[in-house]
Design a protein around this motif. Sequence first.
Motif, short mmCIF file in Angstrom:
data_model
loop_
_atom_site.label_atom_id
_atom_site.label_comp_id
_atom_site.label_asym_id
_atom_site.label_seq_id
_atom_site.Cartn_x
_atom_site.Cartn_y
_atom_site.Cartn_z
N GLU A 234 0.80 -1.20 0.16
CA GLU A 234 -0.51 0.21 -0.05
C GLU A 234 1.06 1.33 -0.04
O GLU A 234 0.62 2.26 0.21
CB GLU A 234 -0.82 0.08 1.24
CG GLU A 234 -0.67 0.23 2.21
CD GLU A 234 0.89 0.00 3.15
OE1 GLU A 234 1.49 1.06 3.62
OE2 GLU A 234 1.75 -0.33 2.55
N GLN A 235 2.12 1.08 -0.61
CA GLN A 235 2.71 2.15 -0.13
C GLN A 235 2.88 3.31 -0.46
O GLN A 235 2.73 4.70 -0.58
CB GLN A 235 4.25 1.61 -0.80
CG GLN A 235 5.51 2.71 -0.81
CD GLN A 235 6.88 2.23 -0.43
OE1 GLN A 235 7.57 1.75 -0.16
NE2 GLN A 235 7.79 3.54 -1.69
N GLU A 236 2.64 3.60 -2.29
CA GLU A 236 1.42 4.05 -3.43
C GLU A 236 0.69 5.21 -2.90
O GLU A 236 0.51 6.43 -2.58
CB GLU A 236 1.52 4.17 -4.46
CG GLU A 236 1.07 5.20 -5.63
CD GLU A 236 0.83 4.87 -6.80
OE1 GLU A 236 0.28 5.75 -7.47
OE2 GLU A 236 1.06 3.41 -7.46
N LEU A 237 -0.32 4.22 -2.22
CA LEU A 237 -1.14 4.95 -1.19
C LEU A 237 -1.07 6.00 -0.16
O LEU A 237 -1.19 7.37 0.28
CB LEU A 237 -2.72 3.92 -0.93
CG LEU A 237 -3.41 4.40 -0.07
CD1 LEU A 237 -4.13 5.84 -0.49
CD2 LEU A 237 -4.78 3.29 0.50
N ARG A 238 0.27 5.48 0.79
CA ARG A 238 0.46 5.81 2.38
C ARG A 238 0.90 7.26 2.04
O ARG A 238 1.19 8.42 2.04
CB ARG A 238 1.29 5.25 2.58
CG ARG A 238 1.45 5.53 4.44
CD ARG A 238 1.64 4.35 5.58
NE ARG A 238 3.06 3.48 4.72
CZ ARG A 238 3.49 3.70 6.07
NH1 ARG A 238 3.63 4.55 7.20
NH2 ARG A 238 4.75 2.63 5.67
N VAL A 239 2.47 7.14 0.55
CA VAL A 239 2.84 8.18 0.06
C VAL A 239 1.96 9.59 -0.08
O VAL A 239 2.33 10.58 0.63
CB VAL A 239 3.89 8.18 -1.08
CG1 VAL A 239 4.26 8.89 -1.71
CG2 VAL A 239 4.75 7.20 -0.51
N ALA A 240 0.84 8.63 -0.68
CA ALA A 240 -0.15 10.34 -1.00
C ALA A 240 -0.78 10.71 0.09
O ALA A 240 -0.92 11.72 -0.08
CB ALA A 240 -1.15 9.67 -2.24
N CYS A 241 -1.09 10.04 0.87
CA CYS A 241 -2.03 10.57 1.97
C CYS A 241 -0.52 10.96 2.85
O CYS A 241 -0.99 12.83 3.06
CB CYS A 241 -2.36 9.53 2.92
SG CYS A 241 -3.94 8.50 2.15
N ILE A 242 0.42 10.87 2.96
CA ILE A 242 1.05 11.71 3.61
C ILE A 242 1.65 13.45 2.89
O ILE A 242 1.49 14.31 3.73
CB ILE A 242 2.51 11.52 3.48
CG1 ILE A 242 3.19 10.05 4.35
CG2 ILE A 242 4.12 12.36 3.76
CD1 ILE A 242 4.04 9.00 5.07
N SER A 243 1.39 13.24 1.32
CA SER A 243 1.90 14.29 0.53
C SER A 243 0.06 14.96 1.09
O SER A 243 0.96 16.79 1.00
CB SER A 243 2.18 14.37 -0.66
OG SER A 243 2.92 13.07 -1.37
N ALA A 244 -0.99 15.03 0.58
CA ALA A 244 -1.53 15.44 0.52
C ALA A 244 -2.19 16.00 2.16
O ALA A 244 -2.46 17.37 2.72
CB ALA A 244 -3.04 14.71 0.97
N MET A 245 -1.24 15.41 3.61
CA MET A 245 -1.61 16.02 4.97
C MET A 245 -0.63 17.44 4.93
O MET A 245 -0.83 18.08 6.00
CB MET A 245 -0.54 14.37 6.05
CG MET A 245 -1.66 15.11 7.35
SD MET A 245 -3.15 14.91 7.38
CE MET A 245 -4.17 13.51 7.59
N LYS A 246 0.78 16.86 3.77
CA LYS A 246 2.03 18.21 4.59
C LYS A 246 0.62 19.51 3.79
O LYS A 246 0.57 20.60 4.67
CB LYS A 246 2.33 17.93 3.32
CG LYS A 246 3.71 16.69 4.37
CD LYS A 246 5.00 16.04 3.05
CE LYS A 246 5.85 16.03 4.15
NZ LYS A 246 6.76 15.47 3.15
N GLN A 247 0.13 19.42 3.05
CA GLN A 247 -0.72 20.28 1.74
C GLN A 247 -2.10 20.87 3.39
O GLN A 247 -2.05 21.77 3.25
CB GLN A 247 -1.86 19.69 0.75
CG GLN A 247 -0.50 19.28 0.21
CD GLN A 247 -1.26 19.21 -1.86
OE1 GLN A 247 -2.47 19.46 -1.80
NE2 GLN A 247 -0.48 18.90 -2.66
#
Length: 328
Positions: A234-247
């Motif tokens: 699920e790495q791609e999803l979790r990476v995207a979630c981390i980036s979204a949280m930064k925004q």
Amino acid sequence: MKKVLIESYQCENIGKTIAALDFKESFLERDFLTINVSDELKTAMYYYAVGICHQTYHLANPELNLYGWDFLEYGFIDIAKNRPQLLEADYLVQLSTAQLAKEIRPFFAPQNIAEQCTLDNIEERCSFWIHMAELIKDSGLSHLEYIQKSNGVPNYFYKKLKHTVAYSDHLQKKTSFLMKLLEDAKLIQFSNHQDLIPIMDYHMQRVLLRTGCVEVLDNDLKFALQNKLRLQNEQELRVACISAMKQIAQHSGYSVFKMNDVFYTMGLSCCNQEALCQKGSCEKAPCTLALAVELDQHQQCIFEACCKGKNDEDYRKYWQPQVNTHYY
């Protein structure tokens, strides 16, 4: 082809909603953060508690209405007060995993009855616990000295702790959570919040998916998430979630660590098996979000005005990725 997409406009909407919130000081005055023990013992308590905290679906004390992390906090407070040796590196490195497991079972069981311990995979967790102690022992420093050596530089933690199995996640969920606790307990102050990595666990991923901050483009992944099927990665999803949280954090004006006090608590109560926006009440009483944030009333979700899941069942069907991991 990308499987997921960050919806920046939605991250902005959610971030601006959070900007208007008032956070409760009392949330940082709970026993786990204010326990009257030495700073050394308190630091060790956070270090080991976070290190063994992953996939705590079964950890529960119904008599006390404590589940998952909340019961873990309770158990570690009990350890700090009544068996502090279990937080001392010199003592821990002498134990086998079986010996440590025997010692900790009563602390994670209703009425301290060892046979009723609800902490699963206990020997795996104990092996992590001992390995963490070995890192401190080998450093020649105390737990407190080890974190003070960072001088508040975030990358010190990210580089150093990854050498333990417990904190080896390259996306650094546990490390960031430990850092948040240390800062919340006023044991350290980080010099550069720009270098902090958002804490990303499964409750928070679920909320980000349901609100539409992260969109799933891949039909197979979408089906797996909405039907709670096991994923290999699920790495791609979790990476995207981390980036979204930064925004989201940037638009909110708060630290990325403060986002944990919103999304994690919301995922526990308001947006879990059932959604507040549909049921009109939270799963937990009291609502965990209401413990962290000032809410006049709570028949409506704080994100209701902009959440995609409010009016679209397709978003409400999302569940967190089902993976076998000790990273979170």
